[in-house]
Enzyme design. Structure first.
Site, PDB file in Angstrom:
ATOM      1  N   ARG A  39       0.804  -1.231   0.000  1.00  0.00           N
ATOM      2  CA  ARG A  39       0.000   0.000   0.000  1.00  0.00           C
ATOM      3  C   ARG A  39       0.836   1.280   0.000  1.00  0.00           C
ATOM      4  NH1 ARG A  39      -5.058  -1.137   3.805  1.00  0.00           N
ATOM      5  NH2 ARG A  39      -5.775  -3.077   2.861  1.00  0.00           N
ATOM      6  N   ASP A 147     -15.946   8.364   9.173  1.00  0.00           N
ATOM      7  CA  ASP A 147     -14.788   7.475   9.011  1.00  0.00           C
ATOM      8  C   ASP A 147     -13.537   8.352   8.992  1.00  0.00           C
ATOM      9  OD1 ASP A 147     -14.598   4.307   7.899  1.00  0.00           O
ATOM     10  OD2 ASP A 147     -12.794   5.519   7.612  1.00  0.00           O
TER      11      ASP A 147
HETATM   12  C1  LIG Z   1     -13.700  -2.923   8.084  1.00  0.00           C
HETATM   13  S1  LIG Z   1     -14.337  -1.296   7.956  1.00  0.00           S
HETATM   14  C2  LIG Z   1     -15.933  -1.507   8.747  1.00  0.00           C
HETATM   15  C3  LIG Z   1     -17.061  -0.917   7.940  1.00  0.00           C
HETATM   16  C4  LIG Z   1     -18.468  -1.163   8.513  1.00  0.00           C
HETATM   17  N1  LIG Z   1     -18.589  -0.611   9.834  1.00  0.00           N
HETATM   18  C5  LIG Z   1     -18.808  -2.631   8.499  1.00  0.00           C
HETATM   19  O1  LIG Z   1     -18.827  -3.267   9.554  1.00  0.00           O
HETATM   20  O2  LIG Z   1     -19.048  -3.160   7.408  1.00  0.00           O
HETATM   21  C6  LIG Z   1     -13.395  -0.432   9.206  1.00  0.00           C
HETATM   22  C7  LIG Z   1     -13.412   1.073   9.033  1.00  0.00           C
HETATM   23  O3  LIG Z   1     -12.888   1.690  10.219  1.00  0.00           O
HETATM   24  C8  LIG Z   1     -12.223   2.859   9.826  1.00  0.00           C
HETATM   25  N2  LIG Z   1     -11.302   3.320  10.891  1.00  0.00           N
HETATM   26  C9  LIG Z   1     -10.125   2.773  11.282  1.00  0.00           C
HETATM   27  N3  LIG Z   1      -9.548   3.533  12.240  1.00  0.00           N
HETATM   28  C10 LIG Z   1     -10.390   4.572  12.470  1.00  0.00           C
HETATM   29  C11 LIG Z   1     -10.349   5.706  13.337  1.00  0.00           C
HETATM   30  N4  LIG Z   1      -9.322   5.941  14.165  1.00  0.00           N
HETATM   31  N5  LIG Z   1     -11.379   6.574  13.297  1.00  0.00           N
HETATM   32  C12 LIG Z   1     -12.426   6.367  12.454  1.00  0.00           C
HETATM   33  N6  LIG Z   1     -12.518   5.335  11.602  1.00  0.00           N
HETATM   34  C13 LIG Z   1     -11.505   4.438  11.611  1.00  0.00           C
HETATM   35  C14 LIG Z   1     -11.513   2.451   8.549  1.00  0.00           C
HETATM   36  O4  LIG Z   1     -11.162   3.557   7.758  1.00  0.00           O
HETATM   37  C15 LIG Z   1     -12.537   1.526   7.884  1.00  0.00           C
HETATM   38  O5  LIG Z   1     -13.288   2.189   6.903  1.00  0.00           O
END
Ligand SMILES: C[S@@+](CC[C@H](N)C(=O)[O-])C[C@H]1O[C@@H](n2cnc3c(N)ncnc32)[C@H](O)[C@@H]1O
Length: 280
Positions: A39, A147
């Protein structure tokens, strides 16, 4: 190693891990080495830098806010899908139905999708509730979707997805989406208008005051260590309305943040403090 990728020394990996942890709370395990290389290599090359070390130096010394954001965006995992963990939507439907019966028309109803990725989670909430309660438009009903990754927020706000995202979804649910005609599907305006997408770092300051009738934070805490998870769940408890629900991912638990919550269903919680206040 793919062509054009840089080698990642132990020291460089440690520097990258420590940066993404302090900026986003994300704990990268050693298993994520290959992911980091694939990445970040593109970014390092585009900046014309010779190594990951030079890249971290650049971020620390003269990287702009956009550079810092690009670093975080590259290291998040955004896997999501419509109607993921379906039982949560069923539970939410019953909860919102109850609130609508209890509160007069026009009352405030708020849901937060924290870590919403490309939007499938908040749009599922909106589509599902609108289908169940066409009258919902008469309530002050809004979904906040946040997000840390600004690229997923931009995609989410467009509300357009490849048609194959509906694979595995029942025909009845698939009919809730609009066909865009070019192999894409579009979220209908009525559901799109319910959702506000905003960038927000869950380990930073939160400008919202709540209260929320439901918070979805699913498959986000798995990227955090225990203390970070505990703190975040404690902060959610403060923003929940009495009798509101917190929904987390099926492989997650509340850890030390769980003291303030009561488990009421599979990965569904209520804040004890709020329930006690209501009972008093
Ligand atoms: C695997 S996705 C989950 C999406 C959805 N909630 C679901 O369960 O399908 C995890 C998300 O958490 C976000 N994320 C990670 N660290 C974060 C942070 N410190 N603050 C906000 N979002 C965060 C990532 O960018 C990502 O889009």
């Amino acid at each position: 190693m793919e062509q054009g990728e840089f080698t990642l020394s132990e020291r460089e990996f440690t520097r990258i891990k420590s940066r993404v942890y302090s900026v986003a709370g994300i704990s990268l395990s050693d298993a994520k080495r290959t992911l980091v290389v694939s990445r970040l290599s593109k970014i390092v090359r585009a900046l014309g830098l010779p190594s990951f070390d030079a890249y971290v130096d650049y971020l620390e010394r003269n990287g702009s806010e956009d550079d810092g954001q690009e670093f975080v965006n590259a290291l998040t995992t955004n896997l999501t899908r419509f109607y993921r963990e379906d039982h949560h939507f069923e539970h939410l439907r019953a909860h919102v139905g109850g609130l609508m019966a209890e509160r007069p028309r026009g009352s405030r109803l708020r849901i937060w999708s924290a870590g919403c990725s490309t939007g499938q989670e908040p749009y599922t909430i909106g589509l599902d509730l609108l289908a169940a309660f066409p009258d919902l438009k008469r309530w002050d009903f809004k979904i906040l979707a946040t997000d840390i990754d600004t690229s997923v927020i931009a995609k989410a706000a467009r509300g357009v997805y490849p048609e194959n995202e509906l694979a595995g979804i029942s025909p009845e649910r698939a009919r809730l989406f609009e066909k865009a005609g070019d192999g894409s599907i579009r979220i209908p305006a009525a559901a799109r208008d319910l959702v506000s997408f905003k960038p927000l770092n869950l380990i930073g300051a939160w400008p919202m005051k709540g209260p929320f009738d439901a918070i979805f934070c699913r498959n986000v805490a798995i990227y955090f260590d225990k203390p970070t998870q505990g703190e975040m769940f404690g902060r959610f408890a403060k923003l929940l309305a009495p009798e509101a629900f917190l929904y987390i991912g099926h492989s997650e638990n509340l850890g030390s943040g769980g003291e303030g919550f009561r488990l009421v269903g599979k990965t569904i919680y209520q804040s004890r403090e709020k329930l006690n206040k209501r009972a008093a």
